[in-house]
Design a protein around this motif. Sequence first.
Motif, PDB file in Angstrom:
ATOM      1  N   ILE A   1       0.870  -1.173   0.000  1.00 42.50           N
ATOM      2  CA  ILE A   1       0.000   0.000   0.000  1.00 42.50           C
ATOM      3  C   ILE A   1       0.897   1.209   0.000  1.00 42.50           C
ATOM      4  N   SER A   2       0.754   2.021  -0.991  1.00 40.44           N
ATOM      5  CA  SER A   2       1.478   3.282  -0.938  1.00 40.44           C
ATOM      6  C   SER A   2       0.561   4.363  -1.466  1.00 40.44           C
ATOM      7  N   GLY A   3       0.944   5.582  -1.201  1.00 40.21           N
ATOM      8  CA  GLY A   3       0.082   6.705  -1.545  1.00 40.21           C
ATOM      9  C   GLY A   3      -0.680   7.115  -0.302  1.00 40.21           C
ATOM     10  N   GLY A   4      -0.660   8.399  -0.039  1.00 34.33           N
ATOM     11  CA  GLY A   4      -1.224   8.918   1.200  1.00 34.33           C
ATOM     12  C   GLY A   4      -2.649   8.468   1.447  1.00 34.33           C
ATOM     13  N   ASN A   5      -3.501   8.609   0.440  1.00 34.48           N
ATOM     14  CA  ASN A   5      -4.903   8.270   0.651  1.00 34.48           C
ATOM     15  C   ASN A   5      -5.083   6.786   0.895  1.00 34.48           C
ATOM     16  N   ALA A   6      -4.438   5.989   0.094  1.00 29.25           N
ATOM     17  CA  ALA A   6      -4.615   4.542   0.234  1.00 29.25           C
ATOM     18  C   ALA A   6      -4.164   4.085   1.605  1.00 29.25           C
ATOM     19  N   ARG A   7      -3.037   4.607   2.042  1.00 29.00           N
ATOM     20  CA  ARG A   7      -2.535   4.210   3.347  1.00 29.00           C
ATOM     21  C   ARG A   7      -3.490   4.644   4.446  1.00 29.00           C
ATOM     22  N   CYS A   8      -3.975   5.846   4.290  1.00 27.89           N
ATOM     23  CA  CYS A   8      -4.831   6.385   5.336  1.00 27.89           C
ATOM     24  C   CYS A   8      -6.133   5.588   5.407  1.00 27.89           C
ATOM     25  N   ILE A   9      -6.700   5.316   4.258  1.00 31.59           N
ATOM     26  CA  ILE A   9      -7.962   4.576   4.249  1.00 31.59           C
ATOM     27  C   ILE A   9      -7.737   3.182   4.804  1.00 31.59           C
ATOM     28  N   ALA A  10      -6.661   2.556   4.396  1.00 29.50           N
ATOM     29  CA  ALA A  10      -6.395   1.203   4.892  1.00 29.50           C
ATOM     30  C   ALA A  10      -6.269   1.207   6.408  1.00 29.50           C
ATOM     31  N   MET A  11      -5.582   2.217   6.898  1.00 29.91           N
ATOM     32  CA  MET A  11      -5.405   2.276   8.344  1.00 29.91           C
ATOM     33  C   MET A  11      -6.741   2.463   9.051  1.00 29.91           C
ATOM     34  N   LEU A  12      -7.522   3.396   8.542  1.00 27.59           N
ATOM     35  CA  LEU A  12      -8.792   3.674   9.213  1.00 27.59           C
ATOM     36  C   LEU A  12      -9.704   2.454   9.169  1.00 27.59           C
ATOM     37  N   GLN A  13      -9.675   1.771   8.044  1.00 24.94           N
ATOM     38  CA  GLN A  13     -10.542   0.603   7.955  1.00 24.94           C
ATOM     39  C   GLN A  13     -10.083  -0.496   8.898  1.00 24.94           C
ATOM     40  N   ALA A  14      -8.778  -0.602   9.039  1.00 28.04           N
ATOM     41  CA  ALA A  14      -8.280  -1.588  10.001  1.00 28.04           C
ATOM     42  C   ALA A  14      -8.714  -1.207  11.407  1.00 28.04           C
ATOM     43  N   PHE A  15      -8.658   0.060  11.694  1.00 25.71           N
ATOM     44  CA  PHE A  15      -9.112   0.501  13.016  1.00 25.71           C
ATOM     45  C   PHE A  15     -10.591   0.197  13.208  1.00 25.71           C
ATOM     46  N   GLN A  16     -11.341   0.436  12.168  1.00 21.24           N
ATOM     47  CA  GLN A  16     -12.773   0.128  12.244  1.00 21.24           C
ATOM     48  C   GLN A  16     -12.978  -1.337  12.598  1.00 21.24           C
ATOM     49  N   GLU A  17     -12.242  -2.131  11.860  1.00 25.17           N
ATOM     50  CA  GLU A  17     -12.332  -3.564  12.082  1.00 25.17           C
ATOM     51  C   GLU A  17     -12.043  -3.899  13.540  1.00 25.17           C
ATOM     52  N   SER A  18     -10.966  -3.302  14.035  1.00 27.59           N
ATOM     53  CA  SER A  18     -10.571  -3.643  15.398  1.00 27.59           C
ATOM     54  C   SER A  18     -11.575  -3.084  16.398  1.00 27.59           C
ATOM     55  N   ILE A  19     -12.146  -1.953  16.094  1.00 27.56           N
ATOM     56  CA  ILE A  19     -13.131  -1.392  17.029  1.00 27.56           C
ATOM     57  C   ILE A  19     -14.390  -2.248  17.041  1.00 27.56           C
ATOM     58  N   ARG A  20     -14.720  -2.769  15.885  1.00 26.27           N
ATOM     59  CA  ARG A  20     -15.888  -3.636  15.820  1.00 26.27           C
ATOM     60  C   ARG A  20     -15.707  -4.835  16.761  1.00 26.27           C
TER      61      ARG A  20
END
Lengths: 648, 415
Positions: free
Chosen positions: A339-358
């Motif tokens: 994953i590279s590129g600011g947006n892609a990285r950021c979205i991936a991170m946030l989605q992972a956080f979502q997953e973990s929060i779930r």
Amino acid sequence: MDPRRVPRTVSDPKVRQVGFFAPPDRTQSGPPAPTSSSPPVSEISPSGNSLSPVMIPPPRNLSSDISRHFPPAPISPLRGGRGAADSSIPVGSYNPSEFISPTATADFSEDAVSPGWSRKGNSAKFASSLPTGGIGMAAVKQNNVPASGLATVSTVRMPKAVTEKGGATGEVQMEQQPGDSKISKEKTTKAERRALQEAQRAAKAAAKSGGSKTQAAASGVNSINANTGKVPKVTPSKKDSSSVAASEKRGGDRQPDKDRKKDVPHPRMQFDDENRVEKAKRRSVVKQTEARSRVELFRHLPQYEHGTRLPDLESRFFQLDPIHPAVYKVGVRYLAGDISGGNARCIAMLQAFQESIRDYSTPPEKSLIRDLTTKINSYVSFLIECRPLSISMGNAIRFLKTRINKLALNLSESEAKASILLDIDRFINEKIILADKVIVKHAVTKIRDGDVLLTYGSSSAVEMILLHAHELGKQFRVVIVDSRPKLEGQMLLRRLVGQGISCTYTHLNAVSYVMHEVTRVLLGASSVLSNGTVYSRVGTASVAMVAHQFRVPVLICCEAYKFHERVQLDSICSNELGDPDAIARVSGRTEINYLEGWTNSENLQLLNLIYDATPSDYVSMIITDYGMIPPTSVPVIVREYQREHLWI
Amino acid sequence: MPDVNSLVNEFLIKLKKRKIEGSKATAKLTAELLRSFISQKRLPHTNQAGALIDAVKAVGEELINANPVELAVGNIVRRVLHIIREEDLSLTTAAVGGLSLSAESDNEDDVDQGDHPALSAAAVAAAARSTLRPPSLQTLLEDMPHSAAVPQTSSSGGDSEGKSKSADKNLMTRKLKHNVIEAVNELIQDISTCHELIAEQAVEHIHQNEVILTLGSSRTVTEFLCAAKEKKRSFRVFVAEGAPRYQGHALAKELAARGLQTTVITDSAVFAMISRVNMVIVGAHAVMANGGVIAPVGLNMVALAAQRHAVPFVVLAGVHKLCPLYPHNPEVLLNELKSPSELLDFGEFSDCLDFGCGSGSPLLHVVNPAFDYVPPNLVSLFITDTGGHNPSYMYRLLTDYYSPDDLVVRRRSTS
């Protein structure tokens, strides 16, 4: 309570101080903005703005940021002349736009403020008179959210009566109305309660600060909440507000100082500080061997062996207990460079956080807010070990933490989780996806038939712009400049050629050769710093410099969530170092193998810089979701944006 | 004769196919070719110099046209022409002096020339002086009438010889050729040792703890840096790899092997790093008369970055790289586009590069120029084997090496 506190919400000194204008302007009914007559609602038609070559003028959402840069002088006469006549279009006034802007994107968000407003005091009148309008706006927004400037919509639609009577405050309410109408009951109550708390705290703070009443709201940026209760009392009187403005000014001088201290980004980890490095190492999850030949100049940055880290991390999957698998996965992919590129990285991170929060459940005897925050912190430090965070990711994390911290204490766990998940979704949608769409809309207007557009590397925003322009049938050619070691431009080239866009491909060194025929340079950015420096893929600065030399305009496409209040003059003090081995190998050119076994020579180092800083004078304009701004306006956006951040 | 022709043809083909890399190698080969050409050239009895010049011009024109971008070829042809003119002139003056002294000697160093009551008086004396003396303001002033007189004297010199004894004639024939070949040999020697002369100046420009940036690779730069290192200066070098040829890798390896602290950076990191650099030292492909530089691709970017950060941009160039021409649109006209394969993998992108499909013109173009033009205002200093020079001085330096009649190398007969 204290009537004087109110106007602060209306026009917070922090916001107000940015511009050049004098306080009196602010308090009077807004002067009609010259552009306010432009396309009424959401349709963004930047082409219609012929005001300035560089900036998109007001009708845009967050027009205030731009308008603030216009000195007030030219406007005030206008106001005198046609204030009344044009009052039907209240948009242009400084006041409303000023504080509308920060909330612009927050419109749909739960607006803690609005419920209080609409229910209490005089303002109730406005509120009740407006519901249809507000709902209408909300509807409009929902419909064409992606395309529309969010704030503009609401302001333009504002009914005449309200603005004239209520002045600034009325408009604020207007602004928040839509949010209100959308928000679920549960939130309003929560918000109310929070508002109360805040108010009390604020009152205490005020008492402490030596009884200067105006300070009451000192509790910080989110003081808006504190004020909500009282707003209505004062709102209607214009005279009052003008007098208040003065006192508020006094307050304003002090308050930002306080805040500013808080705002200063705390210094980053310096990797030449041995103590701290030791500490960090003990904590670290990923095993990091220091690179054998480190570049002296970059001792303050982490320089680790790259080869061993990925397999090591992979092998330790089952030992990494505290790390949620989703986060782990993202971390590994960062490390591997998938994953590279600011947006892609950021979205991936946030989605992972979502997953973990779930999957998260509060351990017994702990509060969700605290525990979740520490959890997120540990994830973040894990991700940092995989790859240093980009500034955009830092902003996103900051946002997330703020949201968590602001959760009402009495929410049930599932409610809290739902609210956070929703917040993250909203962040991704609004700040990244929608922002990109808005940027595309803006930037496409700058592409004309026959243009030769040069881009460097591969920026997702630029790619979208090019594809959209192509869809619109514009005739243009693209020059893709690429550089080692990543050669990301080849991917972009593939995709653009696949879409039938005529492309020229070249390497960075040849940029002065191709620049002759280029008419515009479109560049992406990893971040824009508040001194206007564009922090981006290494090489961007060179491209911008050559373009500047050839008098070719340089347009930087960057979502506003990537802006940061940090300043930087060079590319050395903070940067990221990539894998040096990537330099030693030249892909597809096996005959170039001079650097094989370079680690054996103690005199030889390889430096793989990832970013560089483009000085602001090479940048003609920055295209953000807030419009097209000159680099000098970045601090304004940063300031606005931080506030908005807290308000969401 | 056929021997030389085949040599020439071979060289022409090599030039056309761009088999010869580097201006220095080209210059050397050109000089050697011209040497053998001259040595095998039969000269008529009268007006030898003129004939020789014409012949060399004819070959030179071909050579230049074979690779107009390689300016070193033209430079060497012009240098050889200049040598012929000079030798001829000095012979003539010697002969004239000798005649007046009843053929005392053909000695070249006619220092005492001025003392003799020469027949052709001022013109010859001035010509003799100009060939022997270094240029100075005084010679400049005295040369005013002379420059017009030079071609005339050379031809008239030939005529006067024709009238003199035949034995002397033969001697003169051989003498001219011999002298010219000697001088060309010297030229070849100069070319092959130029980087040593340049490297000798290294200590004057590099101080302790300096940080130097260079891009790509150049023999001259390598020698220069190593010479400074040998003089016990310790400094660090950033080497930008110099896409698409990545010669920087080789340079870095060599420098590191010689004990210099070397850091390889990508070309894209030049702007980032230049703020910490004390000096940029690069080689050149050719130096134009206006002080502009035709340099390996990427150097314009480096020069701009250096200017932005007020870092001195030093160009090392052997004298054979000085071109007496003024550039016009050099980015295009003095450039060369190399194969796209250096940038893109044909296997991967062949479908996009196909001219046959679709509208006839492919969607994808690849630009891979070989050279960059660095305008004179970006260059801080030239270091040649004759010392350091300002870009603005280049035009003057050139007059030492080239005769103004040769700037356009074209046979008179054709025009």
